[in-house]
Motif scaffolding. Structure first.
Motif, PDB file in Angstrom:
ATOM      1  N   GLU A  64       0.845  -1.199   0.000  1.00  0.00           N
ATOM      2  CA  GLU A  64       0.000   0.000   0.000  1.00  0.00           C
ATOM      3  C   GLU A  64       0.879   1.247   0.000  1.00  0.00           C
ATOM      4  OE1 GLU A  64      -3.703   1.878   2.615  1.00  0.00           O
ATOM      5  OE2 GLU A  64      -2.573   0.157   3.321  1.00  0.00           O
ATOM      6  N   ASN A  95      -7.397  11.016   0.439  1.00  0.00           N
ATOM      7  CA  ASN A  95      -7.234  11.457  -0.947  1.00  0.00           C
ATOM      8  C   ASN A  95      -6.933  12.944  -1.043  1.00  0.00           C
ATOM      9  OD1 ASN A  95      -7.735   8.916  -2.152  1.00  0.00           O
ATOM     10  ND2 ASN A  95      -9.907   9.177  -1.748  1.00  0.00           N
ATOM     11  N   HIS A 114       2.807  13.090 -10.430  1.00  0.00           N
ATOM     12  CA  HIS A 114       2.366  11.722 -10.161  1.00  0.00           C
ATOM     13  C   HIS A 114       2.950  10.884 -11.291  1.00  0.00           C
ATOM     14  CE1 HIS A 114      -0.027   8.188  -9.616  1.00  0.00           C
ATOM     15  NE2 HIS A 114      -0.845   8.731  -8.733  1.00  0.00           N
ATOM     16  N   GLN A 143      -7.274  11.505  -6.895  1.00  0.00           N
ATOM     17  CA  GLN A 143      -8.074  10.292  -6.963  1.00  0.00           C
ATOM     18  C   GLN A 143      -7.402   9.143  -6.225  1.00  0.00           C
ATOM     19  OE1 GLN A 143      -8.881   9.771 -11.192  1.00  0.00           O
ATOM     20  NE2 GLN A 143     -10.963  10.471 -10.850  1.00  0.00           N
ATOM     21  N   SER A 144      -6.105   9.120  -6.212  1.00  0.00           N
ATOM     22  CA  SER A 144      -5.378   8.050  -5.537  1.00  0.00           C
ATOM     23  C   SER A 144      -4.024   8.574  -5.079  1.00  0.00           C
ATOM     24  CB  SER A 144      -5.174   6.848  -6.472  1.00  0.00           C
ATOM     25  OG  SER A 144      -4.416   7.228  -7.607  1.00  0.00           O
ATOM     26  N   ARG A 145      -3.517   7.992  -4.016  1.00  0.00           N
ATOM     27  CA  ARG A 145      -2.198   8.392  -3.524  1.00  0.00           C
ATOM     28  C   ARG A 145      -1.126   7.974  -4.527  1.00  0.00           C
ATOM     29  NH1 ARG A 145      -2.101   9.656   1.987  1.00  0.00           N
ATOM     30  NH2 ARG A 145      -3.957   9.023   3.161  1.00  0.00           N
ATOM     31  N   LYS A 174       1.421   6.668   3.527  1.00  0.00           N
ATOM     32  CA  LYS A 174       0.389   7.659   3.808  1.00  0.00           C
ATOM     33  C   LYS A 174       0.929   8.909   4.495  1.00  0.00           C
ATOM     34  CE  LYS A 174      -3.254   4.171   4.276  1.00  0.00           C
ATOM     35  NZ  LYS A 174      -4.277   3.591   5.182  1.00  0.00           N
TER      36      LYS A 174
END
Length: 515
Positions: free
Chosen positions: A361, A401, A437, A416-418, A364
């Motif tokens: 994952e 997000n 990104h 929309q996403s990390r 964060k």
């Protein structure tokens, strides 16, 4: 010819007729209007009813003028002699759906690649046979997605702020909407302009006190870009000098995989109180560098050796140290921040930071950016931001997000996403700092500022996040790489490898940092 030969000839003839049946009458049907982005590929559905082969028929697509077709097919051959020149090399037959059967089943759909704004309009599908003909017309709508909204705020008297929203490069004319967390807001002004076929929109409204509002710009539920700003009334005095005005631009990428570009700039003016003349001022907008261009200036960044007991560093891998308590609590502060080397006083530089791969994952809790600080302050009450030499994106586990940029007032960027890999581009001479990104090849944030001191990469792994920060290194064309990366590769677990682009990746970097 004996009877068996005649029977065989009849069966063969019947078989051929079944393979390519053509009725004396047919109807040409087309699909609903098609909408596509400029530069994309469009398929305009057209087929015969009842279903039958169109291989031996004449098929023609045209716009307005029958004699200059977009595509012309007859006698199992294409005729390019009279083709409309602007469509040369961009058209062919396509399938309206994967199981349609193509020309053999009467599917004569048109495929148009690299769609332009000029391609918008009505298209006629014409089919003829020896027994008759029919045609039908459908519409192609072309869209151009403009830039993300650029917001600026100017404080006025009576505890109110004039918030301005501007976006450009849209087609057709976009809708603009202001809102707070509960309702839509009516703007004071709304102005559209058309430059070279592309629409720009500029709107503004007044908000009271400390507020949070958003401005969204988009095309009729197809694509929307939204920006959000939180205004916090500045103090009346800064070092004994009256505060003039503050302007800044932000971007919030929502409902979009894609593609956008914008710039941000902070300005401060201390010589006069706000006036009506500067209410409409917007930050300077400069075209950001594309990721492909920025990555040509790749730098293999190393981490400083600071002996910080609250950090765990192994070559280019970084995470927080497993301590029971931090003196500044659980809030992420400069206590766990670290500079990268080398520092830069000029030129263009780019580096990438891995926050996880497809097997784990994404991390964060992190900071990624640059600083002009010669040393990282360790005071728990120190607030790093652009005004004291810290420019960075940050992520918090509490906001899944949303990314944040280090300005005062705060700037929030919804994604929309990390990201799993963040690219950082620094142009010391022009003052550009951009974040990308990398997997999506999208710009996250870009700003322009003036760097008067040496600029150093900045990293912070946050607290309590077992995932690591890994600074990615690239090999040279000869296959050689800096010793520091070789050390990581030789001491990391077996799952650590190099990707096809020559960048270091690690699926078990957390274990490597703890070893």
């Amino acid at each position: 010819m004996d009877g068996r030969m005649i029977d065989l000839f009849v069966m063969l003839l019947l078989s051929m007729c079944r393979a390519a049946p053509v009725s004396e009458s047919f109807t040409v049907l087309v699909g609903s209007p098609v909408s596509v982005q400029r530069g994309a590929t469009a398929t305009l559905p057209c087929w015969l009813s009842p279903s039958q082969s169109a291989e031996n028929l004449e098929v023609r697509w045209y716009r307005g003028n029958y004699d200059t077709p977009i595509i012309s097919y007859k006698g199992k051959m294409f005729d390019d002699g009279s083709q409309e020149p602007s469509y040369a090399g961009r058209v062919s037959f396509d399938l309206k759906e994967a199981t349609s059967g193509g020309l053999k089943a009467g599917d004569v759909s048109l495929k148009l690649v690299n769609v332009t704004v000029k391609d918008e309009g009505d298209y006629t599908c014409y089919v003829s046979s020896l027994h008759g003909y029919d045609s039908s017309t459908m519409s192609l709508r072309v869209m151009e997605t403009g830039g993300p909204p650029l917001l600026s705020a100017v404080w006025k008297e009576e505890n109110t702020a004039n918030v301005s929203c501007e976006s450009e490069g849209w087609y057709p004319r976009p809708d603009l909407r202001w809102s707070d967390k509960t309702k839509d807001l009516k703007p004071v002004g709304l102005v559209y302009s058309n430059v070279s076929g592309h629409f720009s929109v500029h709107s503004w409204l007044l908000v009271s006190g400390s507020s949070e509002v958003s401005c969204s710009v988009g095309l009729s539920n197809i694509v929307t870009k939204e920006a959000r700003i939180r205004t916090i009334k500045p103090p009346d005095k800064v070092s004994g000098v009256p505060v003039g005005w503050v302007a800044f631009g932000i971007v919030l990428i929502i409902l979009l995989v894609g593609l956008a570009a914008f710039f941000y700039k902070m300005k401060g003016k201390k010589s006069a109180e706000p006036t009506e003349e500067n209410v409409a001022l917007l930050p300077e907008v400069v075209q950001p560098s594309a990721l492909e261009t920025a990555s040509k200036h790749y730098e293999n960044i190393k981490l400083e050796n600071t002996n910080n007991k609250y950090l765990k560093v192994k070559d280019t891998i970084l995470r927080d140290a497993p301590v029971e308590t931090f003196p500044d609590g659980q809030s992420v502060t400069c206590l766990t921040a670290i500079r990268g080397t080398p520092g830069f006083s000029g030129g263009k530089h780019y580096w990438e930071v891995s926050l996880g791969n497809e097997n784990i994952e994404p991390k964060k809790s992190w900071w990624i950016g640059v600083t002009t600080a010669t040393e990282i302050p360790q005071e728990s009450d120190f607030c790093p931001n652009t005004s004291n030499g810290f420019w960075f994106l940050s992520s918090s586990p509490n906001t899944a997000n949303t990314l944040q940029f280090s300005t005062k007032p705060e700037i929030f960027l919804s994604v929309q996403s990390r990201p799993r890999t963040v690219g950082v581009y620094l142009d010391c001479d022009s003052g550009e700092l951009s974040f990308y990104h990398v997997e999506d090849k999208n710009l996250i944030l870009s700003l322009k500022d003036k760097f008067t001191k040496d600029v150093f990469p900045l990293f912070n792994p946050g607290k309590g996040d077992v995932a690591t920060i890994t600074i990615l290194h690239r090999t040279s064309e000869s296959g050689e790489e800096h010793d520091v990366v070789d050390s990581v590769m030789n001491n990391a677990p077996e799952s650590t490898a190099s990707d096809p682009a020559g960048k270091q990746t690690s699926s078990e970097s957390a274990d490597a940092a703890d070893s």
